[in-house]
Write a protein that holds these residues in place. Structure first.
Motif, mmCIF file in Angstrom:
data_model
loop_
_atom_site.group_PDB
_atom_site.id
_atom_site.type_symbol
_atom_site.label_atom_id
_atom_site.label_comp_id
_atom_site.label_asym_id
_atom_site.label_seq_id
_atom_site.Cartn_x
_atom_site.Cartn_y
_atom_site.Cartn_z
ATOM 1 N N ILE A 140 -5.118 2.470 18.935
ATOM 2 C CA ILE A 140 -4.464 1.365 18.243
ATOM 3 C C ILE A 140 -4.699 1.424 16.746
ATOM 4 O O ILE A 140 -3.889 0.970 15.942
ATOM 5 C CB ILE A 140 -4.944 0.003 18.808
ATOM 6 N N ASP A 141 -5.826 1.994 16.333
ATOM 7 C CA ASP A 141 -6.162 2.084 14.902
ATOM 8 C C ASP A 141 -5.717 3.449 14.378
ATOM 9 O O ASP A 141 -6.516 4.252 13.916
ATOM 10 C CB ASP A 141 -7.665 1.876 14.703
ATOM 11 N N GLY A 142 -4.408 3.713 14.460
ATOM 12 C CA GLY A 142 -3.906 5.043 14.114
ATOM 13 C C GLY A 142 -3.073 5.088 12.856
ATOM 14 O O GLY A 142 -2.284 6.031 12.651
ATOM 15 N N GLY A 143 -3.215 4.088 11.990
ATOM 16 C CA GLY A 143 -2.436 4.074 10.764
ATOM 17 C C GLY A 143 -2.679 5.280 9.876
ATOM 18 O O GLY A 143 -1.790 5.700 9.116
ATOM 19 N N HIS A 144 -3.856 5.878 9.977
ATOM 20 C CA HIS A 144 -4.166 7.028 9.121
ATOM 21 C C HIS A 144 -3.275 8.224 9.432
ATOM 22 O O HIS A 144 -3.113 9.115 8.607
ATOM 23 C CB HIS A 144 -5.635 7.424 9.283
ATOM 24 N N PHE A 145 -2.678 8.249 10.642
ATOM 25 C CA PHE A 145 -1.795 9.361 10.968
ATOM 26 C C PHE A 145 -0.506 9.313 10.144
ATOM 27 O O PHE A 145 0.186 10.319 9.999
ATOM 28 C CB PHE A 145 -1.447 9.340 12.465
ATOM 29 N N LEU A 146 -0.168 8.128 9.633
ATOM 30 C CA LEU A 146 1.057 7.991 8.830
ATOM 31 C C LEU A 146 0.788 8.092 7.337
ATOM 32 O O LEU A 146 1.735 8.081 6.540
ATOM 33 C CB LEU A 146 1.720 6.644 9.143
ATOM 34 N N GLU A 147 -0.470 8.186 6.958
ATOM 35 C CA GLU A 147 -0.776 8.331 5.537
ATOM 36 C C GLU A 147 -0.213 9.668 5.023
ATOM 37 O O GLU A 147 -0.376 10.709 5.652
ATOM 38 C CB GLU A 147 -2.297 8.278 5.326
ATOM 39 N N GLY A 148 0.434 9.613 3.891
ATOM 40 C CA GLY A 148 1.045 10.813 3.313
ATOM 41 C C GLY A 148 2.472 11.041 3.757
ATOM 42 O O GLY A 148 3.136 11.982 3.297
ATOM 43 N N VAL A 149 2.976 10.199 4.670
ATOM 44 C CA VAL A 149 4.371 10.310 5.110
ATOM 45 C C VAL A 149 5.177 9.293 4.312
ATOM 46 O O VAL A 149 5.054 8.078 4.519
ATOM 47 C CB VAL A 149 4.502 10.034 6.628
ATOM 48 N N ASP A 150 6.004 9.746 3.380
ATOM 49 C CA ASP A 150 6.777 8.858 2.511
ATOM 50 C C ASP A 150 8.121 8.527 3.144
ATOM 51 O O ASP A 150 8.816 9.402 3.665
ATOM 52 C CB ASP A 150 7.005 9.519 1.143
ATOM 53 N N PHE A 151 8.488 7.241 3.105
ATOM 54 C CA PHE A 151 9.774 6.791 3.603
ATOM 55 C C PHE A 151 10.709 6.356 2.479
ATOM 56 O O PHE A 151 11.907 6.197 2.677
ATOM 57 C CB PHE A 151 9.585 5.635 4.592
ATOM 58 N N HIS A 152 10.163 6.136 1.278
ATOM 59 C CA HIS A 152 11.004 5.744 0.135
ATOM 60 C C HIS A 152 10.534 6.495 -1.111
ATOM 61 O O HIS A 152 9.401 6.893 -1.221
ATOM 62 C CB HIS A 152 10.908 4.239 -0.116
#
Length: 244
Positions: A232-244
């Motif tokens: 559930i605490d997996g926000g770090h997997f999206l760090e570095g992924v830019d959407f804008h």
């Protein structure tokens, strides 16, 4: 592996106590020796876990369990709570314990649990006889001392139950204890300590298969529910992924 014969076919003597014999360093240690856990973060994430994961059981984290243990002054109930938290035993399994359940072979201290599902009241003699058994090590020195002191002070017979009470009695006492420390945002019962034990081991990187064996689960599928606390605490997997 070389097997050394024992002289005169005798059993080996128990190892000496460690007061003047320091513990020997293990030849091979488990790869994960220590972890750093942000308990406040995990406590803050728990409502999301409970709201979004189907069938996710309520659980406590180490600082919360220690707070309850510190507030429990009755030696019998303190020992019951400590055993559930440290071994993952069901309350029915704890209530079935006798002095013969605890084993010290000169190397390790542990308890043999008779795998019993939760049912009202105390387990029947027939249930005790047909239940499978599992061994759970107790490595916490304070708990080892607490168990041995309780056995010595109680002067129990070898097969006498240590805790002559029912599951409902223990749960009522836990409810009163929780209220005494200020209440909780969810209902806490004896089984909460079992769930907390499983999650505590997984947070420390212990293998899911081993945790499943300690819990006495027939299938590892029953244990996988606890891994949701890790994902559930997996926000770090999206760090570095830019959407804008």
């Amino acid at each position: 592996m070389v097997h050394m014969p024992l002289p005169d076919a005798q059993f080996p003597r128990p190892r000496p106590q460690r007061l003047f014999h320091p513990r020997e360093e293990p030849l091979a240690a488990f790869p994960i020796q220590s972890v750093r856990i942000d308990w406040a973060r995990l406590i803050a994430k728990r409502p999301t876990v409970l709201e979004t994961i189907d069938a996710m059981p309520v659980y406590l984290l180490k600082p919360e369990v220690l707070g309850l243990l510190d507030a429990e002054k009755h030696p019998t109930y303190r020992l019951i709570l400590d055993l559930m938290w440290t071994t993952g035993a069901r309350i029915s399994e704890v209530l079935a314990l006798t002095p013969a359940s605890f084993i010290h072979d000169g190397y390790d201290f542990g308890v043999i649990l008779k795998t019993l599902k939760q049912r009202p009241g105390r387990p029947s003699r027939a249930a005790l006889q047909r239940s499978p058994r599992r061994y759970v090590p107790i490595v916490d020195r304070l708990l080892q001392d607490r168990v041995q002191s309780y056995l010595y002070a109680g002067r129990f017979r070898k097969c006498q139950r240590l805790f002559p009470m029912t599951r409902q009695t223990v749960n009522r006492h836990i409810g009163a204890l929780v209220e005494r420390v200020g209440g909780a945002p969810f209902s806490i019962s004896s089984h909460t300590f079992r769930h907390s034990f499983a999650i505590h081991l997984l947070l420390h990187g212990r293998p899911l298969k081993y945790v499943s064996q300690l819990l006495g689960h027939k299938s590892i599928d029953s244990t996988e529910i606890y891994t949701n606390v890790l994902t559930i605490d997996g926000g770090h997997f999206l760090e570095g992924v830019d959407f804008h």
